[in-house]
Design an enzyme around this catalytic site. Structure first.
Site, PDB file in Angstrom:
ATOM      1  CG  ASP A   1     -83.215 -52.176  12.880  1.00  0.00           C
ATOM      2  OD1 ASP A   1     -82.442 -52.181  13.581  1.00  0.00           O
ATOM      3  OD2 ASP A   1     -83.250 -51.986  11.517  1.00  0.00           O
TER       4      ASP A   1
ATOM      5  CG  ASP B   1     -92.564 -46.008  25.861  1.00  0.00           C
ATOM      6  OD1 ASP B   1     -93.167 -46.579  26.969  1.00  0.00           O
ATOM      7  OD2 ASP B   1     -93.253 -45.566  24.819  1.00  0.00           O
TER       8      ASP B   1
ATOM      9  CE1 TYR C   1     -90.509 -41.336  25.212  1.00  0.00           C
ATOM     10  CE2 TYR C   1     -91.753 -40.871  26.866  1.00  0.00           C
ATOM     11  CZ  TYR C   1     -91.504 -41.727  25.864  1.00  0.00           C
ATOM     12  OH  TYR C   1     -92.235 -43.003  25.667  1.00  0.00           O
TER      13      TYR C   1
ATOM     14  CG  ASP D   1     -95.745 -51.192  26.133  1.00  0.00           C
ATOM     15  OD1 ASP D   1     -95.053 -51.075  27.445  1.00  0.00           O
ATOM     16  OD2 ASP D   1     -96.883 -51.173  25.723  1.00  0.00           O
TER      17      ASP D   1
ATOM     18  CE  LYS E   1     -82.228 -47.649  12.282  1.00  0.00           C
ATOM     19  NZ  LYS E   1     -82.485 -49.035  11.870  1.00  0.00           N
TER      20      LYS E   1
HETATM   21  C1  IPM Z   1     -94.358 -45.735  30.302  1.00  0.00           C
HETATM   22  C2  IPM Z   1     -95.436 -45.126  29.593  1.00  0.00           C
HETATM   23  C3  IPM Z   1     -95.319 -43.560  29.394  1.00  0.00           C
HETATM   24  C4  IPM Z   1     -94.042 -43.372  28.750  1.00  0.00           C
HETATM   25  C5  IPM Z   1     -96.222 -42.496  28.848  1.00  0.00           C
HETATM   26  C6  IPM Z   1     -97.653 -42.847  29.839  1.00  0.00           C
HETATM   27  C7  IPM Z   1     -96.161 -41.088  28.954  1.00  0.00           C
HETATM   28  O1  IPM Z   1     -95.646 -45.633  28.244  1.00  0.00           O
HETATM   29  O2  IPM Z   1     -94.147 -45.509  31.435  1.00  0.00           O
HETATM   30  O3  IPM Z   1     -93.739 -46.480  29.794  1.00  0.00           O
HETATM   31  O4  IPM Z   1     -93.960 -43.259  27.488  1.00  0.00           O
HETATM   32  O5  IPM Z   1     -92.955 -43.141  29.291  1.00  0.00           O
HETATM   33 MG    MG Z   2     -94.699 -47.406  27.886  1.00  0.00          MG
END
Ligand code: IPM
Ligand code: MG
Length: 349
Positions: A220, A244, A141, A248, A188
């Protein structure tokens, strides 16, 4: 008195954040903490108003506050424009960096009332309770990025230092200590040198925590395990991008990404935000689930040491779920609006 900087941001950010503020005001009424909320711009709305996704006034306000609550940033206008020079996300990455928020803590907990909403079988979801420590200010990042060869080649560099790994590892190990004493480093290391540095560092530090069981898992494999046997995990420690992606994925366990809060800590001022994004299709419709934002506010209360107040917020959220007072992705038959959910929770404080 606690000064709280409120960065509502874009999309559904303002809607869910105002419900979190509503609930904090109810807590304030009861516990007389004395919250002072001050709003600033971040993301696409800040670009619109000032040309900058992270205006200096926002950074300054955050630095002079006791904590920050954030909604979401992002706008489709920028997503589909690869040539955009400024992006809403730069605001979010910028504030994380400016405040030194190197550890993003994302608890993943399944709720009994939501077992049937999860795409996973109830037998897998029952009793899931783990926490992801995601490194937040390093890795791909923040590494050097750019184009070369006349723009026909692009690169994003992933870098980590031992210090960056150590400081978050200390926090994750301390968390494991007060939980089920199991830490999984997700990396990884079969491919990436940065991952080998992480492994090396964790194996050294963890020798100071002999009662914690530390294991190592390739990302993975971890992605598979999260849906195959989520109850395996207690504390996951991982670098920025893996964290990240995996969080999700993990949100699917609860049944809705609108349930997952987070706190970001590091130096002086901590920041609290739902893990979901700006959900632009839902903006302004009153359909976004404010629970993740409200639970993030509960994490802020916990961070300040107001443990009873934090628990009251969590209990009120669970009461809302038990009563079916939830937005449409959870209660399909009789959805409540964003503000109805917030009202119910606030009135049960
Ligand atoms: C999160 C989001 C952010 C990230 C984006 C919006 C930059 O996906 O906070 O998880 O990737 O950190
Ligand atoms: Mg995110």
């Amino acid at each position: 008195m606690k000064k709280i900087a409120v960065l509502a941001g874009d999309g559904v950010g303002p809607e869910v954040t105002s419900e979190a503020v509503k609930v904090l005001q109810a807590i304030d009424k009861k516990h007389a903490i004395g919250f002072a909320f001050e709003h600033e711009l971040i993301g696409a709305c800040a670009i619109e108003a000032t040309g900058n996704p992270l205006p200096a006034a926002t950074v300054e306000r955050c630095q002079n506050s006791d904590a920050v609550i954030l909604g979401a940033v992002g706008h489709p206008r920028f997503d589909s424009d690869p040539t955009a020079k400024v992006r809403p996300e730069q605001g979010l990455l910028g504030i994380r960096k400016a405040l030194g928020l190197y550890a993003n803590i994302r608890p993943i907990k399944s709720y009994k009332t939501l077992y049937s909403v999860s795409p996973l079988k109830e037998s897998l979801v029952a009793g899931v309770d783990f926490v992801v420590f995601r490194e937040l200010t390093g890795g791909i990042y923040f590494g050097e990025k750019g184009r070369r060869n006349g723009g026909s080649e692009a690169f994003d560099l992933c870098t980590y230092s031992v210090e960056e790994v150590e400081r978050i590892a200390q926090l994750a190990l301390a968390a494991a200590q007060s939980r089920r004493k199991h830490l999984t480093l997700v990396d990884k290391a079969n491919v990436l040198e940065t991952s080998r540095l992480w492994r090396d560092t964790i194996s050294k530090i963890s020798s100071n925590f002999p009662n914690i069981y530390v294991d190592y898992m390739f990302v993975d494999n971890a992605a598979m395990k999260i849906v195959q046997q989520p109850a395996f995990f207690d504390v996951i420690l991982t670098e920025n991008m893996f964290g990240d992606i995996l969080t999700d994925e993990a949100s699917a366990i609860t049944g809705s990404i609108g349930m997952l809060p987070s706190s970001s800590v590091g130096s002086k001022v901590a920041l609290f935000e739902p893990i979901h994004g700006s959900f632009p299709e839902g903006a302004g419709k009153g359909i976004a689930n404010p629970m993740a934002a409200i639970l993030s506010a509960a994490m802020m209360l916990e961070h300040f040491g107001y443990l009873e107040a934090a628990q009251e917020v969590q209990a009120a959220v669970e009461l809302a779920l038990r009563n079916g007072v939830a937005t449409g992705e959870i209660n399909k038959d009789k959805p409540a609006s964003t503000s109805e959910v917030g009202d119910f929770i606030a009135s049960n404080i």
